[in-house]
Design a protein around this motif. Structure first.
Motif, PDB file in Angstrom:
ATOM      1  N   PHE A  28      -6.694   2.062  12.953  1.00 55.79           N
ATOM      2  CA  PHE A  28      -6.095   1.005  12.853  1.00 55.79           C
ATOM      3  C   PHE A  28      -6.129   0.211  11.568  1.00 55.79           C
ATOM      4  N   SER A  64      -3.759   2.199   9.314  1.00 56.34           N
ATOM      5  CA  SER A  64      -2.382   1.733   9.340  1.00 56.34           C
ATOM      6  C   SER A  64      -1.909   0.894   8.614  1.00 56.34           C
ATOM      7  N   PHE A 117      -0.912   4.191  12.902  1.00 56.76           N
ATOM      8  CA  PHE A 117      -0.868   3.140  13.879  1.00 56.76           C
ATOM      9  C   PHE A 117      -0.389   3.956  15.250  1.00 56.76           C
TER      10      PHE A 117
END
Length: 126
Positions: A47, A50, A9
Motif C-alpha cells: 500500500f 502504491s 496497488f
C-alpha cells in the motif's frame, strides 16, 4: 516522492481482500492469527509503495517498526485504555493481545518482501 504505482496497488488490494476473507471465514489457530499477520505487513508495504517512491529497505523497516508499535500497544491494552475495549472494529484493527509469535510473523512477512524485491530488482540488500 509521491507517485502512483498500479502494480503495488493491485497487490495491496488483492491482499486486503484475502485478509478480509480470512477474518470473515477462517477460524483456526494458524492461518487467521499467523498467516494473517505475515500478510498484513506485506499489505502495508504494498500500500505504501502504491503511492510513494521510497527505497525498499526504508519502507520495509518503517512497516516493521509500525507493526512492532502496534504489537506493543496491544501489550499495554491500548484499545481499552482509550475507551474502545467494547469496539469489535477497534479490537480487530489494533488487536488486543500481545504475542511473540506475532512479532515472528511480522519478521517473516518483511523477509518475504525483501526476498521478492531482491529477486524482482536483482539487487543485493545490505
Amino acid at each position: 516522492m509521491i507517485r502512483f504505482n498500479k502494480t503495488y496497488f493491485i497487490l495491496a488490494s488483492t491482499i486486503f481482500i484475502i485478509e478480509v476473507l480470512i477474518a470473515l471465514f477462517v477460524h483456526d489457530r494458524f492461518i487467521r492469527p499467523y498467516v494473517g499477520d505475515v500478510l498484513v505487513v506485506i499489505l502495508m508495504y504494498c500500500f505504501i509503495k502504491s503511492f510513494f517512491f521510497w527505497p525498499v529497505n526504508l519502507t520495509a523497516l518503517g512497516v516493521l517498526l509500525f507493526s512492532f508499535l502496534i504489537e506493543w500497544l496491544q501489550s499495554i491494552n491500548f484499545v481499552s485504555k482509550i475507551g474502545l475495549g467494547h469496539s469489535a472494529f477497534a479490537n480487530t484493527v489494533l488487536g488486543n493481545s500481545f504475542a511473540w509469535l506475532d512479532i515472528l510473523a511480522y519478521l517473516i512477512g518483511i523477509l518475504i518482501v525483501l526476498i521478492v524485491e531482491n529477486y524482482r530488482t536483482r539487487k543485493i540488500f545490505i
